[in-house]
Design an enzyme around this catalytic site. Structure first.
Site, PDB file in Angstrom:
ATOM      1  N   GLY A 191       0.842  -1.194   0.000  1.00 27.13           N
ATOM      2  CA  GLY A 191       0.000   0.000   0.000  1.00 27.13           C
ATOM      3  C   GLY A 191       0.876   1.242   0.000  1.00 27.13           C
ATOM      4  N   SER A 278       3.208  -3.075   6.844  1.00 25.05           N
ATOM      5  CA  SER A 278       2.367  -1.906   6.521  1.00 25.05           C
ATOM      6  C   SER A 278       1.097  -2.429   5.883  1.00 25.05           C
ATOM      7  CB  SER A 278       3.116  -0.949   5.598  1.00 25.05           C
ATOM      8  OG  SER A 278       3.732  -1.671   4.538  1.00 25.05           O
ATOM      9  N   HIS A 453       4.448  27.756 -20.536  1.00 22.37           N
ATOM     10  CA  HIS A 453       5.337  26.885 -21.303  1.00 22.37           C
ATOM     11  C   HIS A 453       6.785  27.234 -20.989  1.00 22.37           C
ATOM     12  CE1 HIS A 453       6.911  24.461 -24.545  1.00 22.37           C
ATOM     13  NE2 HIS A 453       7.705  25.483 -24.857  1.00 22.37           N
TER      14      HIS A 453
HETATM   15  P1  NAI Z   1      -2.795   0.597   2.925  1.00 20.37           P
HETATM   16  O1  NAI Z   1      -4.203   0.334   3.225  1.00 20.37           O
HETATM   17  O2  NAI Z   1      -2.423   1.700   2.015  1.00 20.37           O
HETATM   18  O3  NAI Z   1      -2.119  -0.719   2.332  1.00 20.37           O
HETATM   19  C1  NAI Z   1      -2.100  -1.924   3.024  1.00 20.37           C
HETATM   20  C2  NAI Z   1      -1.768  -3.039   2.044  1.00 20.37           C
HETATM   21  O4  NAI Z   1      -1.495  -4.213   2.789  1.00 20.37           O
HETATM   22  C3  NAI Z   1      -2.951  -3.371   1.113  1.00 20.37           C
HETATM   23  O5  NAI Z   1      -2.485  -3.401  -0.220  1.00 20.37           O
HETATM   24  C4  NAI Z   1      -3.426  -4.704   1.625  1.00 20.37           C
HETATM   25  O6  NAI Z   1      -3.980  -5.516   0.604  1.00 20.37           O
HETATM   26  C5  NAI Z   1      -2.145  -5.303   2.170  1.00 20.37           C
HETATM   27  N1  NAI Z   1      -2.336  -6.324   3.194  1.00 20.37           N
HETATM   28  C6  NAI Z   1      -3.232  -6.329   4.207  1.00 20.37           C
HETATM   29  N2  NAI Z   1      -3.079  -7.431   4.964  1.00 20.37           N
HETATM   30  C7  NAI Z   1      -2.066  -8.152   4.411  1.00 20.37           C
HETATM   31  C8  NAI Z   1      -1.420  -9.367   4.749  1.00 20.37           C
HETATM   32  N3  NAI Z   1      -1.797 -10.090   5.782  1.00 20.37           N
HETATM   33  N4  NAI Z   1      -0.415  -9.803   3.954  1.00 20.37           N
HETATM   34  C9  NAI Z   1      -0.007  -9.069   2.882  1.00 20.37           C
HETATM   35  N5  NAI Z   1      -0.578  -7.909   2.518  1.00 20.37           N
HETATM   36  C10 NAI Z   1      -1.597  -7.445   3.275  1.00 20.37           C
HETATM   37  O7  NAI Z   1      -2.097   0.753   4.363  1.00 20.37           O
HETATM   38  P2  NAI Z   1      -0.679   1.336   4.805  1.00 20.37           P
HETATM   39  O8  NAI Z   1       0.289   1.295   3.686  1.00 20.37           O
HETATM   40  O9  NAI Z   1      -0.381   0.642   6.076  1.00 20.37           O
HETATM   41  O10 NAI Z   1      -1.005   2.840   5.095  1.00 20.37           O
HETATM   42  C11 NAI Z   1      -2.059   3.174   5.991  1.00 20.37           C
HETATM   43  C12 NAI Z   1      -2.710   4.435   5.568  1.00 20.37           C
HETATM   44  O11 NAI Z   1      -1.891   5.546   5.891  1.00 20.37           O
HETATM   45  C13 NAI Z   1      -2.948   4.577   4.077  1.00 20.37           C
HETATM   46  O12 NAI Z   1      -4.112   3.901   3.646  1.00 20.37           O
HETATM   47  C14 NAI Z   1      -3.102   6.033   3.932  1.00 20.37           C
HETATM   48  O13 NAI Z   1      -4.418   6.383   4.262  1.00 20.37           O
HETATM   49  C15 NAI Z   1      -2.149   6.572   4.968  1.00 20.37           C
HETATM   50  N6  NAI Z   1      -0.913   6.991   4.315  1.00 20.37           N
HETATM   51  C16 NAI Z   1      -0.986   7.992   3.381  1.00 20.37           C
HETATM   52  C17 NAI Z   1       0.137   8.390   2.718  1.00 20.37           C
HETATM   53  C18 NAI Z   1       0.020   9.429   1.680  1.00 20.37           C
HETATM   54  O14 NAI Z   1      -1.007  10.089   1.627  1.00 20.37           O
HETATM   55  N7  NAI Z   1       1.037   9.650   0.858  1.00 20.37           N
HETATM   56  C19 NAI Z   1       1.447   7.812   2.991  1.00 20.37           C
HETATM   57  C20 NAI Z   1       1.396   6.737   3.953  1.00 20.37           C
HETATM   58  C21 NAI Z   1       0.251   6.384   4.590  1.00 20.37           C
END
Ligand code: NAI
Ligand code: FAD
Length: 474
Positions: A191, A278, A453
């Site tokens: 993610g 994550s 541009h």
């Molecule tokens: P995420 O929801 O973006 O991604 C989590 C990923 O882990 C998903 O693709 C999911 O399918 C996978 N997953 C879940 N359980 C699993 C397992 N048991 N084994 C393997 N894969 C698994 O969550 P993440 O990356 O932890 O980030 C949390 C939140 O923080 C994001 O959804 C976002 O809202 C926020 N965030 C925003 C950022 C930005 O705006 N640039 C940067 C970092 C975080």
């Protein structure tokens, strides 16, 4: 007992912004936040400032600079000899950036006359004069107010049976302060955090392997954009395994081993020096003592709210990561402002259809509105227009021509329904699309507007022109 008009519990982007706006509107406002800096002092700003948006962007910038010097300056005729990495200094710079933001928020509290309490806030009771909230920690006090805004945020979700030790098995917190570049870095979850943190450490020299449960890469992103990004990450050397099932994780002195099953059902083993988990985040409500006042939570522990952030209790509101919706700092902030304005009897407003998303990798990925797959699923008739950065003069001059801008517009009215960008400065370019959608512009509106541009924003205009099949430079 100290009485306030509004008490905000949590000083992250949702909470501190809500407190400032409430104070601006004339309310006697308190904000309680428990985050501590390394000396035990207050560190308002929440996840975003301390272990999220800000430190991750600091390290993304530093590692990108290093990567450019190591691999790309040469394309510009710049030779770098004896390039070195001082990771201690890089991490210290990141810490300084965080500290500047913590201090900035404390300054803003003073400027706006918000009373700050450093400690944990927990509901005690609902009384005739308002909700009583006990603060424990550096500040010990009981506060009372008729209006409470819960903005307690979220924490990293651990894999069942594998708690974070922040040494070998890391959440976002540990991932931002690894003391030496790991030779092999494992990540579970591809993610937003997985890709951003994976990028930081890959650029600094780690061999990165990401294990993702879903069979599709970045399922929430427009498929065409996700495909383009996937290609770029693979080209950079990141290994991304999709459709995996993660099994036993063993952590020892030497590192971590992860047993996993690949998409074909074959048993595999990943050995790594460090493992970042994550896999999403969980709302923080445990320390809040919601039962004392009967605050309703859902099965995930999130505070249940309506579209306007009202909870089941009169006068109690909740915003940000602790409620439904995307876990984004700007969403939390906008909800905080809207709630303060609603308390003042105004018409606070958050348009959930125009909240932008950005993934700060290289290439950056940014979008607003609907994806092509969402429009197809909903049976909406649309026209798409894309324009590649390869055909943009500024992108060529930058030496960064990966990706494209993509417009999706209603087939009948031409109203913009979604804009998707993968490529240089997508995080900045997306703002134009957000403004356009907020004003319910058509693709033709953007196509008719003069863009400087040479600029990357010309790719936006060209993608808008492409909706009507009349790109000029492609
Ligand atoms: P995420 O929801 O973006 O991604 C989590 C990923 O882990 C998903 O693709 C999911 O399918 C996978 N997953 C879940 N359980 C699993 C397992 N048991 N084994 C393997 N894969 C698994 O969550 P993440 O990356 O932890 O980030 C949390 C939140 O923080 C994001 O959804 C976002 O809202 C926020 N965030 C925003 C950022 C930005 O705006 N640039 C940067 C970092 C975080
Ligand atoms: P938080 O920021 O989590 O703040 C809640 C605060 O409340 C914390 O300080 C906590 O200690 C405090 N608290 C909790 N309970 C209590 C209590 N009982 N009493 C007192 N205080 C309490 N979002 C983006 O938009 N852009 C990004 O680039 C981005 N990058 C991210 C990178 C990472 C690595 C992570 C983990 C997240 C990132 N996010 C990003 C998401 C963003 O950090 C969150 O959406 C945002 O912080 C949510 O704000 P909030 O105010 O709801 O909660």
């Amino acid at each position: 007992m100290k009485t306030f008009d509004v008490i905000v519990v949590g000083g992250g982007p949702g909470g501190y912004i809500a407190a400032i706006r409430a104070a601006q509107l004339g309310f006697n406002t308190a904000c309680i936040d428990e985050w501590k800096n390394e000396k035990g002092g207050p560190a308002p700003g929440g996840t975003c400032t301390n272990v999220g948006c800000i430190p991750s962007k600091a390290l993304l910038q530093s590692s990108e600079n290093y990567d450019q010097a190591a691999h790309h300056f040469v394309d510009h005729g710049i030779e770098v000899k004896g390039l070195g990495l001082d990771l201690t200094k890089m991490l210290a710079r990141k810490d300084t950036v965080v500290k500047q933001n913590n201090e900035g928020i404390l300054f803003l509290f003073k400027k706006n006359k918000v009373t700050f309490f450093h400690g944990r806030g927990a509901f005690v009771a609902a009384a005739a004069d308002g909700y009583q909230i006990k603060v424990t920690g550096a500040a010990e006090e009981t506060l009372v107010a008729k209006h409470v805004i819960v903005a307690t945020g979220s924490s990293a979700r651990a894999l069942a049976g594998t708690p974070f030790d922040e040494d070998k098995i890391l959440s976002n917190d540990g991932a931002l302060r690894i003391g030496a570049v790991p030779q092999k870095l494992g990540l579970i979850g591809s993610g937003v955090i997985g890709l951003e943190m994976g990028s930081v450490w890959r650029r600094l020299g780690s061999q990165v392997t990401v294990l993702e449960a879903l069979p599709t890469f970045l399922g929430a992103v427009d498929e065409q954009i996700a495909r383009e990004a996937h290609k770029a990450f693979i080209r950079q050397g990141m290994k991304i395994e999709l459709g995996v099932k993660v099994g036993e994780i063993k952590s020892g002195k030497k590192g971590v081993s992860v047993a996993w099953t690949d998409a074909k059902g074959q048993a595999q083993m990943l050995d790594a020096d460090k493992l970042i988990v994550s896999i999403g985040r969980v709302p923080n409500t445990v320390g809040l003592n919601p039962d004392a006042v009967g605050l309703k939570l859902d099965e995930r522990g999130a505070v249940v709210v309506d579209d306007e952030c009202r909870t089941n209790l009169p006068g109690v509101w909740a915003v940000g990561d602790v409620v439904r919706g995307p876990m984004l700092a700007h969403k939390a902030e906008d909800e905080g402002v809207a709630v303060a304005e609603r308390i003042a009897g105004q018409h606070g407003h958050v348009n959930f259809n125009t909240i932008p998303w950005v993934i700060y990798t290289n290439p950056e990925i940014a979008w607003v509105g609907q994806t092509e797959q969402q429009l197809k699923a909903a049976g909406v008739k649309y026209r798409a227009g894309t324009f590649p950065f390869m055909a943009n003069g500024r992108a060529r001059a930058l030496g960064d021509t990966t990706g494209m801008v993509k417009f999706l517009a209603d087939a009948a009215t031409d109203e913009i329904l979604g804009v998707h960008i993968v490529g240089p400065m997508a995080s900045e370019l997306i703002s134009e699309a957000v403004v356009a959608m907020e004003f319910r512009a058509s693709a033709e509106d953007i196509a008719r507007i003069c863009h400087a541009h040479p600029s990357l924003s010309e790719a936006t205009r060209e993608a808008a022109l492409a909706v009507d099949k009349r790109s000029l430079n492609f």
